[in-house]
Write a protein that holds these residues in place. Structure first.
Motif, PDB file in Angstrom:
ATOM      1  N   SER A  63       0.858  -1.178   0.000  1.00 36.69           N
ATOM      2  CA  SER A  63       0.000   0.000   0.000  1.00 36.69           C
ATOM      3  C   SER A  63       0.897   1.231   0.000  1.00 36.69           C
ATOM      4  N   GLY A  64       0.329   2.351  -0.368  1.00 29.39           N
ATOM      5  CA  GLY A  64       1.113   3.574  -0.478  1.00 29.39           C
ATOM      6  C   GLY A  64       0.475   4.727   0.272  1.00 29.39           C
ATOM      7  N   ALA A  65       1.294   5.737   0.562  1.00 23.26           N
ATOM      8  CA  ALA A  65       0.827   6.949   1.229  1.00 23.26           C
ATOM      9  C   ALA A  65       1.712   8.110   0.808  1.00 23.26           C
ATOM     10  N   VAL A  66       1.276   9.289   1.069  1.00 22.74           N
ATOM     11  CA  VAL A  66       1.945  10.552   0.765  1.00 22.74           C
ATOM     12  C   VAL A  66       2.114  10.689  -0.747  1.00 22.74           C
ATOM     13  N   PRO A  80      -5.872  15.536   1.861  1.00 20.32           N
ATOM     14  CA  PRO A  80      -7.168  14.857   2.033  1.00 20.32           C
ATOM     15  C   PRO A  80      -7.437  13.764   0.980  1.00 20.32           C
ATOM     16  N   LEU A  81      -6.777  13.849  -0.175  1.00 23.93           N
ATOM     17  CA  LEU A  81      -6.953  12.836  -1.222  1.00 23.93           C
ATOM     18  C   LEU A  81      -6.109  11.583  -0.979  1.00 23.93           C
ATOM     19  N   ASP A  82      -5.154  11.684  -0.067  1.00 19.06           N
ATOM     20  CA  ASP A  82      -4.191  10.610   0.171  1.00 19.06           C
ATOM     21  C   ASP A  82      -4.837   9.250   0.458  1.00 19.06           C
ATOM     22  N   PRO A  83      -5.771   9.155   1.385  1.00 18.71           N
ATOM     23  CA  PRO A  83      -6.359   7.828   1.657  1.00 18.71           C
ATOM     24  C   PRO A  83      -7.054   7.224   0.432  1.00 18.71           C
ATOM     25  N   TRP A  84      -7.709   8.036  -0.351  1.00 20.90           N
ATOM     26  CA  TRP A  84      -8.390   7.544  -1.546  1.00 20.90           C
ATOM     27  C   TRP A  84      -7.371   7.025  -2.561  1.00 20.90           C
ATOM     28  N   LEU A  85      -6.316   7.805  -2.806  1.00 21.74           N
ATOM     29  CA  LEU A  85      -5.288   7.377  -3.757  1.00 21.74           C
ATOM     30  C   LEU A  85      -4.616   6.086  -3.293  1.00 21.74           C
ATOM     31  N   ALA A  93       3.399   7.267  -4.829  1.00 21.00           N
ATOM     32  CA  ALA A  93       3.437   7.286  -3.361  1.00 21.00           C
ATOM     33  C   ALA A  93       4.868   7.464  -2.874  1.00 21.00           C
ATOM     34  N   ALA A  94       5.077   8.386  -1.956  1.00 22.40           N
ATOM     35  CA  ALA A  94       6.405   8.616  -1.395  1.00 22.40           C
ATOM     36  C   ALA A  94       6.779   7.527  -0.398  1.00 22.40           C
ATOM     37  N   PHE A  95       5.777   6.888   0.184  1.00 25.22           N
ATOM     38  CA  PHE A  95       6.012   5.878   1.203  1.00 25.22           C
ATOM     39  C   PHE A  95       5.237   4.626   0.840  1.00 25.22           C
ATOM     40  N   LEU A  96       5.933   3.495   0.807  1.00 20.72           N
ATOM     41  CA  LEU A  96       5.309   2.204   0.501  1.00 20.72           C
ATOM     42  C   LEU A  96       5.390   1.303   1.718  1.00 20.72           C
ATOM     43  N   VAL A  97       4.360   0.515   1.919  1.00 22.18           N
ATOM     44  CA  VAL A  97       4.333  -0.446   3.016  1.00 22.18           C
ATOM     45  C   VAL A  97       4.093  -1.836   2.441  1.00 22.18           C
ATOM     46  N   LEU A  98       4.991  -2.750   2.769  1.00 21.17           N
ATOM     47  CA  LEU A  98       4.870  -4.157   2.405  1.00 21.17           C
ATOM     48  C   LEU A  98       4.391  -4.907   3.637  1.00 21.17           C
ATOM     49  N   SER A  99       3.408  -5.748   3.474  1.00 16.01           N
ATOM     50  CA  SER A  99       3.011  -6.633   4.566  1.00 16.01           C
ATOM     51  C   SER A  99       2.882  -8.046   4.004  1.00 16.01           C
ATOM     52  N   GLY A 100       3.237  -9.014   4.806  1.00 10.21           N
ATOM     53  CA  GLY A 100       3.154 -10.406   4.392  1.00 10.21           C
ATOM     54  C   GLY A 100       3.325 -11.318   5.582  1.00 10.21           C
TER      55      GLY A 100
END
Length: 113
Positions: A63-66, A80-85, A93-100
């Protein structure tokens, strides 16, 4: 990191994304002499998924943010558009999150290669 997870354990890893204005700004700083950013490596969604696959993580997700540029005024209007994007894409996205999740061992005491 996966090696030290217990079977069924979850890994969450944050990374600076490759394809965004924040990374471009930091690359430029590295090119112009900033020791901090000269050796930085920015990963893409595909890079992170490949690492998860190589490590044997199951259910890997990114998932991504910023998504806004590194400028105060732009952040004010675009945040405010960040969560939708982030629900639809990681591109930009400037920040990526990997989960597994680490695979459960098939039998008690089984070693993971």
């Amino acid at each position: 990191m996966v090696r030290v997870l217990r079977p069924g354990g979850r890994l969450v890893l944050g990374e600076l994304g490759r394809w965004n204005l924040w990374a471009a700004q930091r690359r430029l700083k590295g090119w112009f002499g900033s020791k901090l950013w000269q050796s930085a490596h920015f990963r893409s969604r595909g890079d992170l998924l490949a690492l998860a696959d190589q490590a044997g993580l199951q259910d890997a997700a990114i998932s991504g943010a910023v998504f806004y540029p590194p400028f105060g005024l732009a952040a004010k209007f675009m945040a405010p558009l960040d969560p939708w994007l982030g629900r639809w894409t990681t591109l930009g996205a400037a920040f990526l999150v990997l989960s597994g999740t680490r695979q459960a061992d098939t039998k008690p005491g089984a070693a993971r290669s």
